[in-house]
Scaffold this motif. Structure first.
Motif, PDB file in Angstrom:
ATOM      1  N   ALA A 136       0.888  -1.090   0.178  1.00 39.32           N
ATOM      2  CA  ALA A 136      -0.039   0.072   0.074  1.00 39.32           C
ATOM      3  C   ALA A 136       0.957   1.329   0.121  1.00 39.32           C
ATOM      4  O   ALA A 136       0.535   2.114  -0.704  1.00 39.32           O
ATOM      5  CB  ALA A 136      -0.985  -0.079   1.157  1.00 39.32           C
ATOM      6  N   LEU A 137       1.844   1.360   0.872  1.00 39.15           N
ATOM      7  CA  LEU A 137       2.833   2.328   0.758  1.00 39.15           C
ATOM      8  C   LEU A 137       3.518   2.715  -0.507  1.00 39.15           C
ATOM      9  O   LEU A 137       4.018   3.582  -0.810  1.00 39.15           O
ATOM     10  CB  LEU A 137       3.669   2.583   2.151  1.00 39.15           C
ATOM     11  N   CYS A 138       3.847   1.570  -1.197  1.00 35.80           N
ATOM     12  CA  CYS A 138       4.815   1.634  -2.215  1.00 35.80           C
ATOM     13  C   CYS A 138       3.962   2.036  -3.396  1.00 35.80           C
ATOM     14  O   CYS A 138       4.359   2.590  -4.579  1.00 35.80           O
ATOM     15  CB  CYS A 138       5.567   0.326  -2.503  1.00 35.80           C
ATOM     16  N   THR A 139       2.673   1.492  -3.657  1.00 35.60           N
ATOM     17  CA  THR A 139       1.838   1.890  -4.899  1.00 35.60           C
ATOM     18  C   THR A 139       1.137   3.008  -4.789  1.00 35.60           C
ATOM     19  O   THR A 139       0.625   3.414  -5.704  1.00 35.60           O
ATOM     20  CB  THR A 139       0.917   0.610  -5.190  1.00 35.60           C
ATOM     21  N   ASP A 140       0.867   3.766  -3.737  1.00 33.68           N
ATOM     22  CA  ASP A 140       0.326   4.958  -3.530  1.00 33.68           C
ATOM     23  C   ASP A 140       0.937   6.069  -4.352  1.00 33.68           C
ATOM     24  O   ASP A 140       1.805   6.311  -3.441  1.00 33.68           O
ATOM     25  CB  ASP A 140      -0.467   5.395  -2.390  1.00 33.68           C
ATOM     26  N   ARG A 141       0.407   6.867  -5.275  1.00 35.97           N
ATOM     27  CA  ARG A 141       1.295   8.036  -5.812  1.00 35.97           C
ATOM     28  C   ARG A 141       0.643   9.381  -5.532  1.00 35.97           C
ATOM     29  O   ARG A 141       1.272  10.293  -6.234  1.00 35.97           O
ATOM     30  CB  ARG A 141       1.480   7.622  -7.397  1.00 35.97           C
ATOM     31  N   SER A 142      -0.399   9.216  -4.846  1.00 36.86           N
ATOM     32  CA  SER A 142      -1.034  10.504  -4.473  1.00 36.86           C
ATOM     33  C   SER A 142      -0.226  11.671  -3.919  1.00 36.86           C
ATOM     34  O   SER A 142      -0.344  13.005  -4.176  1.00 36.86           O
ATOM     35  CB  SER A 142      -2.415  10.343  -3.750  1.00 36.86           C
ATOM     36  N   LYS A 143       0.645  11.361  -3.282  1.00 30.71           N
ATOM     37  CA  LYS A 143       1.712  12.086  -2.355  1.00 30.71           C
ATOM     38  C   LYS A 143       2.971  11.435  -2.447  1.00 30.71           C
ATOM     39  O   LYS A 143       3.658  11.229  -1.457  1.00 30.71           O
ATOM     40  CB  LYS A 143       1.230  12.473  -1.047  1.00 30.71           C
ATOM     41  N   ALA A 144       3.548  11.240  -3.753  1.00 30.90           N
ATOM     42  CA  ALA A 144       4.790  10.585  -3.905  1.00 30.90           C
ATOM     43  C   ALA A 144       6.109  11.149  -3.245  1.00 30.90           C
ATOM     44  O   ALA A 144       6.006  12.500  -3.020  1.00 30.90           O
ATOM     45  CB  ALA A 144       5.496  10.335  -5.360  1.00 30.90           C
ATOM     46  N   VAL A 145       6.671  10.362  -2.452  1.00 29.66           N
ATOM     47  CA  VAL A 145       7.808  11.036  -1.629  1.00 29.66           C
ATOM     48  C   VAL A 145       9.206  11.262  -2.567  1.00 29.66           C
ATOM     49  O   VAL A 145       9.975  12.005  -2.184  1.00 29.66           O
ATOM     50  CB  VAL A 145       8.313   9.854  -0.528  1.00 29.66           C
ATOM     51  N   ILE A 146       9.305  10.428  -3.519  1.00 26.19           N
ATOM     52  CA  ILE A 146      10.548  10.744  -4.457  1.00 26.19           C
ATOM     53  C   ILE A 146      10.251  11.880  -5.574  1.00 26.19           C
ATOM     54  O   ILE A 146       9.192  11.864  -6.193  1.00 26.19           O
ATOM     55  CB  ILE A 146      10.708   9.166  -5.056  1.00 26.19           C
TER      56      ILE A 146
END
Length: 151
Positions: A141-151
């Motif tokens: 879940a943390l790797c696939t959500d791109r709504s607020k991408a960290v990178i």
């Protein structure tokens, strides 16, 4: 048959029926999963604290494993789970609050928790498997959500 002209929507919308413009590539399962991942990290943290307190308080709750490469004293396992559980709970709370640091930290800690629970598997197989399943979902879940991408 004539096409009707698009009706203008609220300011900033294209009027083409875009509910979320610019978010067409976001997986709704992952976006909803990020909240669930935060809750699961909190739950995993609470389970870790319970596993830790149990291991510290009594030595006869968990199986005594002989001739195991990763054999630790049950009290040592208790402290490992207690500390990891507290940190997982804090990170889960951070994810629910929307803290940017919590997402990347959550992936790293869920991976560490997964590895620790895999090593701990002979001591309590059911609890370890439940924690491993939680950690796998949290990482996904943390790797696939791109709504607020960290990178």
């Amino acid at each position: 048959m004539a096409h009707a002209a698009p009706t203008p929507g609220p300011a900033g919308s294209s009027g083409q029926g875009d509910v979320n413009p610019g978010q067409g590539d976001i997986n709704p399962w992952a976006a909803s999963g990020i909240i669930f991942a935060g809750v699961l990290l909190l739950v995993d943290g609470v389970l870790g604290v319970i596993k830790g307190i149990t291991g510290i308080a009594t030595d006869d709750v968990y199986a005594h494993v002989r001739n195991y490469t990763f054999k630790f004293d049950v009290t040592s396992w208790g402290w490992i789970h207690l500390v990891l559980g507290i940190v997982l709970g804090i990170v889960g709370w951070g994810i629910l609050k929307g803290a940017g640091w919590a997402r990347a930290t959550g992936v790293v800690l869920a991976a560490i928790s997964l590895i620790i629970n895999f090593i701990w598997l002979p001591y309590q197989p059911i609890w370890a498997i439940v924690s491993i399943a939680i950690d796998v979902f949290v990482i996904w879940a943390l790797c696939t959500d791109r709504s607020k991408a960290v990178i």
